[in-house]
Design a protein around this motif. Structure first.
Motif, PDB file in Angstrom:
ATOM      1  N   ALA A  42       0.542  -0.962  -0.359  1.00 31.71           N
ATOM      2  CA  ALA A  42       0.076   0.429   0.458  1.00 31.71           C
ATOM      3  C   ALA A  42       1.217   0.966  -0.099  1.00 31.71           C
ATOM      4  O   ALA A  42       2.158   1.402   0.735  1.00 31.71           O
ATOM      5  CB  ALA A  42      -1.539   0.218   1.361  1.00 31.71           C
ATOM      6  N   GLY A  43      -0.051   2.643  -0.615  1.00 33.40           N
ATOM      7  CA  GLY A  43       0.778   3.655  -0.250  1.00 33.40           C
ATOM      8  C   GLY A  43      -0.450   4.670  -1.345  1.00 33.40           C
ATOM      9  O   GLY A  43      -0.997   4.321  -1.584  1.00 33.40           O
ATOM     10  N   GLY A  44       0.846   5.969  -1.843  1.00 30.08           N
ATOM     11  CA  GLY A  44       0.083   6.535  -2.344  1.00 30.08           C
ATOM     12  C   GLY A  44       0.399   6.421  -4.058  1.00 30.08           C
ATOM     13  O   GLY A  44       1.358   6.353  -4.178  1.00 30.08           O
ATOM     14  N   MET A  45      -1.412   7.043  -4.900  1.00 28.05           N
ATOM     15  CA  MET A  45      -0.850   7.226  -6.441  1.00 28.05           C
ATOM     16  C   MET A  45      -2.268   7.851  -7.123  1.00 28.05           C
ATOM     17  O   MET A  45      -2.975   7.828  -6.638  1.00 28.05           O
ATOM     18  CB  MET A  45      -0.721   5.392  -6.572  1.00 28.05           C
ATOM     19  N   PHE A  46      -0.701   8.319  -7.827  1.00 24.05           N
ATOM     20  CA  PHE A  46      -1.787   9.792  -8.254  1.00 24.05           C
ATOM     21  C   PHE A  46      -2.823  10.997  -7.028  1.00 24.05           C
ATOM     22  O   PHE A  46      -3.899  11.161  -7.560  1.00 24.05           O
ATOM     23  CB  PHE A  46      -2.762   9.464  -8.941  1.00 24.05           C
ATOM     24  N   GLY A  47      -1.845  11.328  -5.807  1.00 21.28           N
ATOM     25  CA  GLY A  47      -2.717  11.544  -5.108  1.00 21.28           C
ATOM     26  C   GLY A  47      -3.233  11.171  -3.834  1.00 21.28           C
ATOM     27  O   GLY A  47      -4.064  12.238  -3.960  1.00 21.28           O
ATOM     28  N   GLY A  48      -3.548   9.970  -4.518  1.00 21.30           N
ATOM     29  CA  GLY A  48      -5.030   9.207  -3.277  1.00 21.30           C
ATOM     30  C   GLY A  48      -4.445   7.643  -3.098  1.00 21.30           C
ATOM     31  O   GLY A  48      -2.753   8.112  -2.970  1.00 21.30           O
ATOM     32  N   THR A  49      -4.597   6.602  -2.681  1.00 17.45           N
ATOM     33  CA  THR A  49      -4.150   5.839  -2.118  1.00 17.45           C
ATOM     34  C   THR A  49      -4.566   4.457  -3.102  1.00 17.45           C
ATOM     35  O   THR A  49      -4.932   4.422  -4.183  1.00 17.45           O
ATOM     36  CB  THR A  49      -5.265   5.641  -0.875  1.00 17.45           C
ATOM     37  N   PHE A  50      -3.223   3.540  -2.461  1.00 13.94           N
ATOM     38  CA  PHE A  50      -2.774   2.054  -3.668  1.00 13.94           C
ATOM     39  C   PHE A  50      -2.986   1.315  -2.123  1.00 13.94           C
ATOM     40  O   PHE A  50      -2.133   1.610  -1.442  1.00 13.94           O
ATOM     41  CB  PHE A  50      -1.922   2.162  -4.161  1.00 13.94           C
ATOM     42  N   ASP A  51      -3.184   0.318  -2.844  1.00 11.49           N
ATOM     43  CA  ASP A  51      -3.256  -1.423  -1.931  1.00 11.49           C
ATOM     44  C   ASP A  51      -3.495  -2.429  -2.943  1.00 11.49           C
ATOM     45  O   ASP A  51      -4.750  -2.755  -3.306  1.00 11.49           O
ATOM     46  CB  ASP A  51      -4.656  -1.123  -0.871  1.00 11.49           C
ATOM     47  N   LEU A  52      -2.897  -2.980  -2.889  1.00  7.50           N
ATOM     48  CA  LEU A  52      -2.652  -4.652  -3.106  1.00  7.50           C
ATOM     49  C   LEU A  52      -2.590  -6.128  -2.321  1.00  7.50           C
ATOM     50  O   LEU A  52      -2.350  -5.590  -1.453  1.00  7.50           O
ATOM     51  CB  LEU A  52      -1.534  -4.050  -4.310  1.00  7.50           C
ATOM     52  N   THR A  53      -3.214  -6.411  -2.745  1.00 13.16           N
ATOM     53  CA  THR A  53      -2.820  -7.759  -1.855  1.00 13.16           C
ATOM     54  C   THR A  53      -2.864  -9.061  -2.704  1.00 13.16           C
ATOM     55  O   THR A  53      -3.144  -8.757  -3.984  1.00 13.16           O
ATOM     56  CB  THR A  53      -4.050  -8.598  -0.921  1.00 13.16           C
ATOM     57  N   ALA A  54      -2.167 -10.112  -2.357  1.00 10.19           N
ATOM     58  CA  ALA A  54      -2.499 -11.145  -3.999  1.00 10.19           C
ATOM     59  C   ALA A  54      -1.755 -12.444  -3.484  1.00 10.19           C
ATOM     60  O   ALA A  54      -1.251 -12.050  -1.681  1.00 10.19           O
ATOM     61  CB  ALA A  54      -1.091 -10.600  -4.331  1.00 10.19           C
ATOM     62  N   MET A  55      -1.497 -13.405  -3.806  1.00 13.04           N
ATOM     63  CA  MET A  55      -1.843 -15.087  -2.988  1.00 13.04           C
ATOM     64  C   MET A  55      -0.869 -15.727  -4.541  1.00 13.04           C
ATOM     65  O   MET A  55      -1.548 -15.459  -5.702  1.00 13.04           O
ATOM     66  CB  MET A  55      -2.525 -15.839  -2.444  1.00 13.04           C
ATOM     67  N   LEU A  56       0.269 -16.680  -4.120  1.00 16.16           N
ATOM     68  CA  LEU A  56       0.854 -17.277  -4.707  1.00 16.16           C
ATOM     69  C   LEU A  56       0.496 -18.754  -4.157  1.00 16.16           C
ATOM     70  O   LEU A  56       1.456 -18.706  -3.333  1.00 16.16           O
ATOM     71  CB  LEU A  56       1.404 -17.210  -5.433  1.00 16.16           C
ATOM     72  N   ALA A  57       0.585 -20.104  -4.884  1.00 17.09           N
ATOM     73  CA  ALA A  57       0.350 -21.232  -3.948  1.00 17.09           C
ATOM     74  C   ALA A  57       1.099 -22.398  -4.894  1.00 17.09           C
ATOM     75  O   ALA A  57       0.915 -22.501  -5.514  1.00 17.09           O
ATOM     76  CB  ALA A  57      -1.197 -21.304  -3.845  1.00 17.09           C
ATOM     77  N   ASP A  58       2.172 -23.004  -4.444  1.00 20.22           N
ATOM     78  CA  ASP A  58       2.810 -23.924  -4.720  1.00 20.22           C
ATOM     79  C   ASP A  58       1.699 -25.126  -4.206  1.00 20.22           C
ATOM     80  O   ASP A  58       1.410 -25.857  -3.424  1.00 20.22           O
ATOM     81  CB  ASP A  58       3.648 -24.611  -3.782  1.00 20.22           C
ATOM     82  N   ARG A  59       1.486 -25.736  -5.520  1.00 17.46           N
ATOM     83  CA  ARG A  59       0.427 -26.390  -5.619  1.00 17.46           C
ATOM     84  C   ARG A  59       0.426 -27.771  -6.452  1.00 17.46           C
ATOM     85  O   ARG A  59       1.158 -26.837  -7.583  1.00 17.46           O
ATOM     86  CB  ARG A  59      -1.068 -26.506  -5.932  1.00 17.46           C
ATOM     87  N   PRO A  60       0.306 -28.562  -6.840  1.00 21.43           N
ATOM     88  CA  PRO A  60       0.228 -29.315  -7.819  1.00 21.43           C
ATOM     89  C   PRO A  60      -0.189 -28.511  -9.155  1.00 21.43           C
ATOM     90  O   PRO A  60       0.316 -28.850 -10.632  1.00 21.43           O
ATOM     91  CB  PRO A  60      -0.420 -30.413  -8.251  1.00 21.43           C
ATOM     92  N   THR A  61      -1.123 -28.506  -9.357  1.00 26.64           N
ATOM     93  CA  THR A  61      -1.377 -27.392  -9.672  1.00 26.64           C
ATOM     94  C   THR A  61      -1.677 -25.426  -9.482  1.00 26.64           C
ATOM     95  O   THR A  61      -2.117 -25.070  -8.298  1.00 26.64           O
ATOM     96  CB  THR A  61      -2.500 -27.056 -10.920  1.00 26.64           C
ATOM     97  N   PRO A  62      -0.581 -24.553  -9.411  1.00 28.23           N
ATOM     98  CA  PRO A  62      -0.363 -23.515  -9.107  1.00 28.23           C
ATOM     99  C   PRO A  62      -1.740 -22.587  -9.441  1.00 28.23           C
ATOM    100  O   PRO A  62      -2.198 -22.484  -9.937  1.00 28.23           O
ATOM    101  CB  PRO A  62       0.910 -23.049  -9.140  1.00 28.23           C
ATOM    102  N   GLU A  63      -2.073 -22.251  -8.172  1.00 27.99           N
ATOM    103  CA  GLU A  63      -3.362 -21.175  -8.285  1.00 27.99           C
ATOM    104  C   GLU A  63      -2.445 -19.572  -7.763  1.00 27.99           C
ATOM    105  O   GLU A  63      -0.886 -19.094  -6.530  1.00 27.99           O
ATOM    106  CB  GLU A  63      -3.832 -21.514  -6.327  1.00 27.99           C
TER     107      GLU A  63
END
Length: 199
Positions: free
Chosen positions: A113-134
């Motif tokens: 998270a942080g500031g962007m274009f005078g507003g706010t930016f927020d990212l969440t993400a997930m990566l899973a090591d599975r037989p088929t990655p998710e």
């Protein structure tokens, strides 16, 4: 952007099923695009990532080579990081805060998270090591200046307003091609107090 300078402290515990690393870091500005795969599309102003290498389909298509996520299952980790700015081409997230955890082969980014274009930016993400990655990612932008965004993306100042943007995406696949083919989710944006020069 100059060299990356990272400082902080950390620890390693080796008493569990796998090593557990804890890091608390701070960094100056980080430019993302030089670290991306060479054929990754980059926005206006991005530095070239280098010459293409094998693996990607001709014409910039998505690779069908299997993605190896096994490294995610070799260690557990908890990482926090304060970053002066993150640069992706001409896009900049100021005063970014990162929090991420890796456990049992699943990487969760609970905050970028942080500031962007005078507003706010927020990212969440997930990566899973599975037989088929998710994988999954959500992005929220609040109260961003449309004129700043338009100048960055299209070098124009003919529009103005305040932007709200949301996207929530999930994918599952063993290659870039499968991940993109199985991508699903939703996105939306709203502009309030919007104007267009000449109208």
């Amino acid at each position: 952007a100059g060299p990356i300078r990272i400082t902080g402290n950390g620890s390693v515990a080796s008493t569990g099923a796998r090593p557990h690393i804890v890091l608390n870091l701070t960094s100056n500005r980080i430019a993302v695009d030089p670290w991306l795969p060479p054929d990754t599309p980059t926005p206006q102003g991005a530095a070239p990532a280098g010459a293409p290498t094998g693996g990607s389909a001709p014409g910039g298509g998505w690779s069908r080579d299997r993605i190896d996520t096994s490294a995610l299952s070799t260690v557990d980790a908890d990482v926090t990081m304060g970053i002066e700015a993150i640069e992706y081409g001409s896009y900049i997230v100021d005063n970014a805060q990162l929090a991420a955890a890796l456990k049992d082969g699943v990487l969760n980014v609970s905050q970028l998270a942080g500031g962007m274009f005078g507003g706010t930016f927020d990212l969440t993400a997930m990566l899973a090591d599975r037989p088929t990655p998710e994988a999954a990612v959500t992005v929220k932008v609040r109260d961003a200046d449309v004129r700043q965004a338009a100048q960055t993306a299209a070098d124009t100042d003919t529009v103005s307003g305040i932007l709200t943007y949301d996207t929530d995406l999930k994918a599952k696949g063993s290659s870039e091609y499968e991940l993109v083919s199985n991508l699903n989710g939703a996105g939306s944006f709203q502009v309030r107090d919007g104007t267009v020069k000449g109208f």
